[in-house]
Design an enzyme around this catalytic site. Structure first.
Site, PDB file in Angstrom:
ATOM      1  N   ARG A 100       1.340  49.463  74.153  1.00  0.00           N
ATOM      2  CA  ARG A 100       2.639  48.959  74.630  1.00  0.00           C
ATOM      3  C   ARG A 100       2.863  49.591  75.996  1.00  0.00           C
ATOM      4  NH1 ARG A 100       7.430  47.175  71.861  1.00  0.00           N
ATOM      5  NH2 ARG A 100       9.381  47.924  72.746  1.00  0.00           N
ATOM      6  N   HIS A 127       4.756  39.324  75.230  1.00  0.00           N
ATOM      7  CA  HIS A 127       4.979  40.039  73.967  1.00  0.00           C
ATOM      8  C   HIS A 127       4.372  39.184  72.835  1.00  0.00           C
ATOM      9  CE1 HIS A 127       6.429  42.867  71.208  1.00  0.00           C
ATOM     10  NE2 HIS A 127       7.721  42.744  71.341  1.00  0.00           N
ATOM     11  N   GLN A 130       5.025  39.696  68.890  1.00  0.00           N
ATOM     12  CA  GLN A 130       6.352  39.284  68.435  1.00  0.00           C
ATOM     13  C   GLN A 130       6.377  37.784  68.167  1.00  0.00           C
ATOM     14  OE1 GLN A 130       9.421  41.248  67.975  1.00  0.00           O
ATOM     15  NE2 GLN A 130       9.759  39.339  66.857  1.00  0.00           N
ATOM     16  N   ASP A 223      17.182  36.910  73.633  1.00  0.00           N
ATOM     17  CA  ASP A 223      16.701  38.282  73.830  1.00  0.00           C
ATOM     18  C   ASP A 223      17.729  38.978  74.717  1.00  0.00           C
ATOM     19  OD1 ASP A 223      15.104  40.538  73.873  1.00  0.00           O
ATOM     20  OD2 ASP A 223      13.784  39.795  75.468  1.00  0.00           O
ATOM     21  N   CYS A 262      14.414  39.288  68.650  1.00  0.00           N
ATOM     22  CA  CYS A 262      13.342  40.266  68.454  1.00  0.00           C
ATOM     23  C   CYS A 262      13.869  41.685  68.244  1.00  0.00           C
ATOM     24  CB  CYS A 262      12.364  40.209  69.622  1.00  0.00           C
ATOM     25  SG  CYS A 262      13.106  40.606  71.226  1.00  0.00           S
ATOM     26  N   ARG A 290       6.700  41.245  61.574  1.00  0.00           N
ATOM     27  CA  ARG A 290       5.862  41.962  62.536  1.00  0.00           C
ATOM     28  C   ARG A 290       4.703  42.640  61.791  1.00  0.00           C
ATOM     29  NH1 ARG A 290       7.895  43.776  67.427  1.00  0.00           N
ATOM     30  NH2 ARG A 290       5.750  44.511  67.744  1.00  0.00           N
TER      31      ARG A 290
END
Length: 304
Positions: A100, A127, A130, A223, A262, A290
């Site tokens: 990450r 991402h 996700q 988001d 998310c 996830r």
């Protein structure tokens, strides 16, 4: 050598294979043990994390492996030594690398030199893990993804928007992203997603009208308006993004849609509390998935 650095690293058939495996692993969390030994997986974090660390460490253990969490800020990858040299060291000792980090170029460099599968656990550009979890969640609640309409509201220039464009197009969905015109999607991503959609029977639309994007959708997502590293822009971003806040009134235009986020969520900004805590919200299923989606991805990468 398989890597997963951006959403279009999976073909439509491969994406379906991973999602099928995710569903299998949700029914039986210990059905596959590709890391039995145990083999170690390096999980590196340049950015703050909760769900990513939790889901990968639990998932690697359930796959029979040993999660080796590395605080990349202490390791100073790319500062104390090059990404390429770090990749060479990691690849000699672990079965896979999960990272990450910031720039997409960093994880691409890691994949170039590691010699083991590398997974993008978030970059500034994408991402993709996700989005696998989100697609699994939509499929659980709405059935087959092909021809479904997915609407994303908010910052259409950020990593979530880019991954939705690529991932949903790969699934054969009709993906609409809507946000302020000054925060438009990446041109290369938009063109690539349109090309994929032309092959899968989906479609891609970049809009500026929130209601037009949401109307009749099967899934609505948003988001945060302020991604990590943009904290100093919080005040200036509030006004242009306000019309894209997901409210109960807006969700009424998509009465059969599920709502996704998310997390972490900022109630009263990108979404109101009555939506994220309401009957259309599936965010807790999304957070759980996830785990299952990433276990499926790791299994697919390691067994391929």
């Amino acid at each position: 050598m398989r890597h997963f650095l951006r959403d279009d690293d999976l073909t439509p058939a491969q994406q379906r294979e991973v999602l099928d495996l995710a569903a299998e692993l949700k029914k039986d969390r210990h059905a596959r043990k590709p890391l039995a030994g145990p083999q170690a997986v390096a999980v590196l974090f340049d950015k703050p994390t909760l769900r990513t660390q939790l889901s990968f460490t639990v998932g690697i253990a359930e796959l029979g492996g040993h999660p080796m969490v590395v605080d990349a800020r202490l390791a100073q990858i790319g500062v104390r030594e090059s990404v390429a040299d770090t990749a060479r060291v990691l690849g000699r000792q672990v079965a896979s690398v999960v990272w990450r980090t910031y720039g997409q170029d960093r994880i691409e460099k890691m994949a170039q030199y590691a010699g083991v599968p590398v997974v993008n656990a978030l970059t500034d550009a994408f991402h993709p893990c996700q989005i696998l979890a989100d697609l699994q969640t939509v499929r659980e609640h709405k059935g087959e993804l092909t021809d479904r309409t997915f609407a994303y509201l908010g910052d259409t220039s950020n990593n979530m928007a880019s991954s939705y464009l690529l991932g949903c197009a790969t699934a054969g969905m009709h993906v609409r992203v809507a946000g302020p015109p000054e925060y438009a999607p990446d041109a290369e991503v938009l063109a690539t997603a349109s090309g994929i959609a032309a092959q899968t029977g989906g479609s891609v639309q970049h809009l500026t009208d929130a209601r037009e994007a949401v109307a009749g959708a099967d899934a609505v997502a948003t988001d945060t308006w302020v991604s990590m590293g943009q904290e100093e822009e919080k005040e200036e971003r509030a006004a242009p993004f306000r019309p894209y806040s997901v409210t109960a009134e807006l969700m009424a235009a998509a009465p059969d849609a599920v709502f996704l986020h998310c997390l972490p969520v900022y109630r009263g900004n990108e979404v109101t509390a009555d939506v994220i805590d309401g009957p259309q919200s599936v965010v807790w299923d999304e957070a759980e998935n996830r785990l299952h989606a990433q276990k499926a991805l790791l299994t697919w990468l390691l067994e391929g």
